[in-house]
Design a protein around this motif. Structure first.
Motif, PDB file in Angstrom:
ATOM      1  N   ALA A  86       0.816  -1.216   0.000  1.00  0.00           N
ATOM      2  CA  ALA A  86       0.000   0.000   0.000  1.00  0.00           C
ATOM      3  C   ALA A  86       0.848   1.264   0.000  1.00  0.00           C
ATOM      4  O   ALA A  86       0.418   2.304  -0.504  1.00  0.00           O
ATOM      5  N   ARG A  87       2.050   1.211   0.559  1.00  0.00           N
ATOM      6  CA  ARG A  87       2.908   2.383   0.612  1.00  0.00           C
ATOM      7  C   ARG A  87       3.709   2.594  -0.680  1.00  0.00           C
ATOM      8  O   ARG A  87       4.506   3.545  -0.768  1.00  0.00           O
ATOM      9  N   ALA A  88       3.492   1.733  -1.665  1.00  0.00           N
ATOM     10  CA  ALA A  88       4.212   1.872  -2.943  1.00  0.00           C
ATOM     11  C   ALA A  88       3.255   1.899  -4.126  1.00  0.00           C
ATOM     12  O   ALA A  88       3.630   1.528  -5.234  1.00  0.00           O
ATOM     13  N   ALA A  89       2.019   2.355  -3.901  1.00  0.00           N
ATOM     14  CA  ALA A  89       1.045   2.411  -4.991  1.00  0.00           C
ATOM     15  C   ALA A  89       1.486   3.435  -6.038  1.00  0.00           C
ATOM     16  O   ALA A  89       1.875   4.558  -5.693  1.00  0.00           O
ATOM     17  N   PHE A  90       1.448   3.033  -7.301  1.00  0.00           N
ATOM     18  CA  PHE A  90       1.869   3.875  -8.428  1.00  0.00           C
ATOM     19  C   PHE A  90       3.285   4.406  -8.233  1.00  0.00           C
ATOM     20  O   PHE A  90       3.593   5.548  -8.560  1.00  0.00           O
ATOM     21  N   HIS A  91       4.161   3.555  -7.702  1.00  0.00           N
ATOM     22  CA  HIS A  91       5.575   3.909  -7.551  1.00  0.00           C
ATOM     23  C   HIS A  91       6.197   4.006  -8.938  1.00  0.00           C
ATOM     24  O   HIS A  91       6.037   3.123  -9.769  1.00  0.00           O
ATOM     25  N   PRO A  92       6.935   5.081  -9.244  1.00  0.00           N
ATOM     26  CA  PRO A  92       7.531   5.217 -10.581  1.00  0.00           C
ATOM     27  C   PRO A  92       8.669   4.237 -10.796  1.00  0.00           C
ATOM     28  O   PRO A  92       9.233   3.704  -9.836  1.00  0.00           O
ATOM     29  N   PRO A  93       9.037   3.997 -12.045  1.00  0.00           N
ATOM     30  CA  PRO A  93      10.173   3.106 -12.330  1.00  0.00           C
ATOM     31  C   PRO A  93      11.465   3.643 -11.723  1.00  0.00           C
ATOM     32  O   PRO A  93      11.684   4.847 -11.627  1.00  0.00           O
ATOM     33  N   GLN A  94      12.334   2.729 -11.330  1.00  0.00           N
ATOM     34  CA  GLN A  94      13.625   3.085 -10.765  1.00  0.00           C
ATOM     35  C   GLN A  94      14.738   2.674 -11.723  1.00  0.00           C
ATOM     36  O   GLN A  94      14.714   1.575 -12.284  1.00  0.00           O
ATOM     37  N   ASP A 153       1.688  -0.896  -9.761  1.00  0.00           N
ATOM     38  CA  ASP A 153       0.316  -0.557 -10.124  1.00  0.00           C
ATOM     39  C   ASP A 153      -0.403   0.052  -8.928  1.00  0.00           C
ATOM     40  O   ASP A 153       0.214   0.406  -7.923  1.00  0.00           O
ATOM     41  N   ARG A 154      -1.722   0.154  -9.011  1.00  0.00           N
ATOM     42  CA  ARG A 154      -2.498   0.835  -7.968  1.00  0.00           C
ATOM     43  C   ARG A 154      -2.465   0.105  -6.637  1.00  0.00           C
ATOM     44  O   ARG A 154      -2.758   0.686  -5.595  1.00  0.00           O
ATOM     45  N   LEU A 155      -2.105  -1.179  -6.640  1.00  0.00           N
ATOM     46  CA  LEU A 155      -2.014  -1.946  -5.398  1.00  0.00           C
ATOM     47  C   LEU A 155      -0.569  -2.129  -4.935  1.00  0.00           C
ATOM     48  O   LEU A 155      -0.303  -2.889  -4.007  1.00  0.00           O
ATOM     49  N   GLY A 156       0.354  -1.446  -5.592  1.00  0.00           N
ATOM     50  CA  GLY A 156       1.749  -1.535  -5.196  1.00  0.00           C
ATOM     51  C   GLY A 156       2.446  -2.804  -5.640  1.00  0.00           C
ATOM     52  O   GLY A 156       3.477  -3.167  -5.078  1.00  0.00           O
ATOM     53  N   ARG A 157       1.919  -3.476  -6.668  1.00  0.00           N
ATOM     54  CA  ARG A 157       2.537  -4.701  -7.163  1.00  0.00           C
ATOM     55  C   ARG A 157       3.532  -4.364  -8.269  1.00  0.00           C
ATOM     56  O   ARG A 157       3.288  -3.487  -9.098  1.00  0.00           O
ATOM     57  N   CYS A 158       4.659  -5.072  -8.268  1.00  0.00           N
ATOM     58  CA  CYS A 158       5.756  -4.807  -9.200  1.00  0.00           C
ATOM     59  C   CYS A 158       5.321  -5.114 -10.644  1.00  0.00           C
ATOM     60  O   CYS A 158       4.994  -6.264 -10.963  1.00  0.00           O
ATOM     61  N   VAL A 159       5.326  -4.105 -11.511  1.00  0.00           N
ATOM     62  CA  VAL A 159       4.872  -4.276 -12.891  1.00  0.00           C
ATOM     63  C   VAL A 159       5.831  -5.174 -13.671  1.00  0.00           C
ATOM     64  O   VAL A 159       5.402  -6.040 -14.444  1.00  0.00           O
ATOM     65  N   TRP A 160       7.141  -4.987 -13.476  1.00  0.00           N
ATOM     66  CA  TRP A 160       8.119  -5.836 -14.181  1.00  0.00           C
ATOM     67  C   TRP A 160       7.893  -7.313 -13.859  1.00  0.00           C
ATOM     68  O   TRP A 160       7.859  -8.154 -14.760  1.00  0.00           O
ATOM     69  N   SER A 161       7.756  -7.621 -12.588  1.00  0.00           N
ATOM     70  CA  SER A 161       7.575  -9.012 -12.179  1.00  0.00           C
ATOM     71  C   SER A 161       6.267  -9.574 -12.716  1.00  0.00           C
ATOM     72  O   SER A 161       6.198 -10.745 -13.107  1.00  0.00           O
ATOM     73  N   ARG A 162       5.224  -8.758 -12.780  1.00  0.00           N
ATOM     74  CA  ARG A 162       3.936  -9.220 -13.305  1.00  0.00           C
ATOM     75  C   ARG A 162       4.000  -9.430 -14.815  1.00  0.00           C
ATOM     76  O   ARG A 162       3.338 -10.315 -15.350  1.00  0.00           O
ATOM     77  N   ILE A 163       4.795  -8.614 -15.510  1.00  0.00           N
ATOM     78  CA  ILE A 163       4.976  -8.826 -16.945  1.00  0.00           C
ATOM     79  C   ILE A 163       5.694 -10.144 -17.202  1.00  0.00           C
ATOM     80  O   ILE A 163       5.335 -10.912 -18.112  1.00  0.00           O
ATOM     81  N   MET A 164       6.729 -10.415 -16.401  1.00  0.00           N
ATOM     82  CA  MET A 164       7.455 -11.679 -16.549  1.00  0.00           C
ATOM     83  C   MET A 164       6.515 -12.863 -16.304  1.00  0.00           C
ATOM     84  O   MET A 164       6.511 -13.838 -17.057  1.00  0.00           O
ATOM     85  N   GLN A 165       5.698 -12.781 -15.262  1.00  0.00           N
ATOM     86  CA  GLN A 165       4.757 -13.863 -14.957  1.00  0.00           C
ATOM     87  C   GLN A 165       3.676 -13.951 -16.023  1.00  0.00           C
ATOM     88  O   GLN A 165       3.241 -15.054 -16.399  1.00  0.00           O
ATOM     89  N   GLY A 166       3.222 -12.817 -16.532  1.00  0.00           N
ATOM     90  CA  GLY A 166       2.179 -12.816 -17.558  1.00  0.00           C
ATOM     91  C   GLY A 166       2.640 -13.419 -18.870  1.00  0.00           C
ATOM     92  O   GLY A 166       1.814 -13.918 -19.649  1.00  0.00           O
ATOM     93  N   ALA A 167       3.955 -13.382 -19.137  1.00  0.00           N
ATOM     94  CA  ALA A 167       4.469 -13.982 -20.368  1.00  0.00           C
ATOM     95  C   ALA A 167       4.154 -15.470 -20.429  1.00  0.00           C
ATOM     96  O   ALA A 167       3.913 -16.026 -21.506  1.00  0.00           O
ATOM     97  N   GLN A 168       4.146 -16.134 -19.286  1.00  0.00           N
ATOM     98  CA  GLN A 168       3.883 -17.572 -19.255  1.00  0.00           C
ATOM     99  C   GLN A 168       2.497 -17.890 -19.791  1.00  0.00           C
ATOM    100  O   GLN A 168       2.317 -18.827 -20.577  1.00  0.00           O
ATOM    101  N   ILE A 169       1.501 -17.126 -19.383  1.00  0.00           N
ATOM    102  CA  ILE A 169       0.128 -17.363 -19.839  1.00  0.00           C
ATOM    103  C   ILE A 169      -0.059 -16.916 -21.281  1.00  0.00           C
ATOM    104  O   ILE A 169      -0.541 -17.666 -22.133  1.00  0.00           O
TER     105      ILE A 169
END
Length: 374
Positions: free
Chosen positions: A62-70, A152-168
C-alpha cells in the motif's frame, strides 16, 4: 529468387536434406534470425518467469502504490574520488502533496542499495519440478525493493507481473495453435485424401466456420464462461475458444496439398507396395509439406496472442488473480492511470515485440520453405 549455390556450403548442395536447405536459406534472412533470438528469449522467460522477476508478482504494498520506475546505475564515485563499478539503485522517498495529498516519490541520491546478480528473493516453482529463490537480479536489501517498471495501484511490481504474464500469454498462443493444427490436419487430411462425400461435408463445415464473424464469436463464447471457474479451467477454455475458429484456413491448405499429392508417383508406388493409409499419409505425404505447416503455425501464434490479450483487456478472457499481458493492460483503462502511471502500458510493448518477432520469424520460415523462392 535465391541461388541455392550461394547459400549452401561448398560440395554439400547435392547431398543436403530438405531441412538443411531450409536452414541455409533461413540464415540469410537477417530479420528472421534476429526475431528467432527474441522469440527464444521470450519463451525462456515464459518457461521460468520467477527467475527473471524481481519481486513477488502478487505481493501488494500500500505504501508503494503507483511507484515510478527506478533506474539501475553501474558507475559511482568512491569516497577517495575514484570510480566504482557495481549495480545499484537509489530508493525513493514517499511524500504527500500538501494541497491534493497525492503521493509523491522523489529519488534520494544520498542512499544507495546494491543489486545482486543471481541473488535471492521470493520462492517460486520451476516448471513444477522444484522450488528455488534464485533470481537474475535482486535487491541486496529486502526492505528496499527494486521496481524496475514501477508499480500498479495496489503496489505490485509491474516488471515481475509482466514476466509472470508472459507464461500465460505466450503459452495460450502455442496451445491454441497446436489444437487448431490437430483439427486442421485431421479434417483437411481426410477431406483431401478421401474426397467424395467426406470432402463435401467437411468443406461445407469449413465454409460455415469461415463465414462466422470471429470477434463477436470470441466475445460471445468468452462471455458465456462462468466467472467463478478456477483459473486453470478458464485458461483451458479460453485456449479452446481461440482454437475452434482458427483451424479452418489451415484445413483448406492441408486439403489442397493432399489433393495435389495423392496422384503423385511416389504415393502410387507406396500404395502398390502395400503400405497402409496411415503410413502413406504420415510417412510419405505429410513430410513433403511439413515445412509449410510449420511456417503457417508460426504466423498463427501472434493472432492467438492478440486474441487472448484483446479478450482479457475487455474483461471477457482470463480474470484476476490470473496474470497475463491482457489482464495487466486492464490496469491502464482509465484516465487516472494514463495521467499518473504511464508505465502501466509496458505490457503492451511486450505484446508488440512478441507479435512482430513471431510474424518476422514466420515470414522467414515461409520464404525459406518455399521451393520456388530458392
Amino acid at each position: 529468387m535465391t541461388d541455392l549455390a550461394t547459400i549452401a556450403p561448398a560440395g554439400q548442395l547435392a547431398v543436403a536434406s530438405q531441412w538443411q536447405l531450409i536452414w541455409w536459406a533461413f540464415r540469410r534472412h537477417k530479420l528472421a534470425m534476429a526475431s528467432l533470438v527474441i522469440v527464444i528469449i521470450l519463451y525462456v522467460i515464459a518457461a521460468v518467469p520467477g527467475f527473471f522477476a524481481i519481486n513477488d508478482p502478487s505481493q501488494q504494498n500500500a505504501r508503494a502504490a503507483f511507484h515510478p520506475p527506478q533506474g539501475i546505475h553501474l558507475f559511482d564515485r568512491a569516497e577517495d574520488g575514484g570510480l566504482q563499478i557495481g549495480l545499484y539503485f537509489h530508493p525513493h522517498k514517499l511524500t504527500r502533496d500538501p494541497e491534493t495529498l497525492a503521493a509523491l516519490y522523489k529519488e534520494d541520491p544520498a542512499r544507495k542499495v546494491g543489486i545482486s546478480l543471481f541473488g535471492r528473493g521470493y520462492s517460486y516453482s520451476v516448471l513444477g519440478l522444484f522450488t528455488t529463490n534464485i533470481h537474475l537480479i535482486a535487491s541486496a536489501d529486502p526492505k528496499q525493493p527494486l521496481f524496475l517498471f514501477g508499480t500498479d495501484r495496489l503496489g505490485r511490481c509491474v516488471w515481475s507481473r509482466i514476466m509472470q504474464g508472459a507464461q500465460i500469454s505466450l503459452s495460450v498462443g502455442l496451445l491454441g495453435v497446436f489444437l487448431s493444427l490437430a483439427i486442421g490436419l485431421i479434417l483437411g487430411g481426410i477431406s483431401g485424401y478421401y474426397g467424395g462425400k467426406p470432402d463435401f461435408v467437411i468443406q461445407r463445415v469449413i465454409e460455415f466456420v469461415l463465414a462466422l464473424p470471429t470477434i463477436p464469436i470470441w466475445l460471445a463464447m468468452a462471455a458465456a464462461l462462468p466467472q467463478d471457474w478456477p483459473a486453470i479451467t478458464q485458461y483451458f477454455m479460453i485456449t479452446v475458444i481461440l482454437s475452434l475458429t482458427g483451424w479452418a484456413q489451415l484445413a483448406r491448405v492441408v486439403r489442397g496439398r493432399f489433393l495435389s499429392l495423392r496422384t503423385e508417383e511416389f504415393v502410387t508406388a507406396a500404395r502398390l507396395d502395400g503400405c497402409g493409409e496411415g503410413r502413406i499419409i504420415f510417412r510419405h505425404m505429410m513430410p513433403s509439406f511439413l515445412s509449410h505447416i510449420i511456417a503457417s503455425v508460426t504466423l498463427a501464434i501472434p493472432a492467438m496472442i492478440l486474441a487472448e490479450t484483446a479478450l482479457s483487456f475487455l474483461g471477457l478472457g482470463l480474470q484476476p488473480p490470473t496474470i497475463s499481458w491482457g489482464v495487466l493492460l486492464r490496469e491502464a483503462q482509465n484516465i487516472r492511470s494514463i495521467a499518473t502511471a504511464p508505465w502501466l502500458f509496458a505490457p503492451g510493448a511486450f505484446v508488440v515485440v512478441a507479435v512482430m518477432a513471431l510474424n518476422l520469424l514466420g515470414d522467414g520460415l515461409r520464404d525459406a520453405a518455399d521451393p520456388y523462392n530458392k
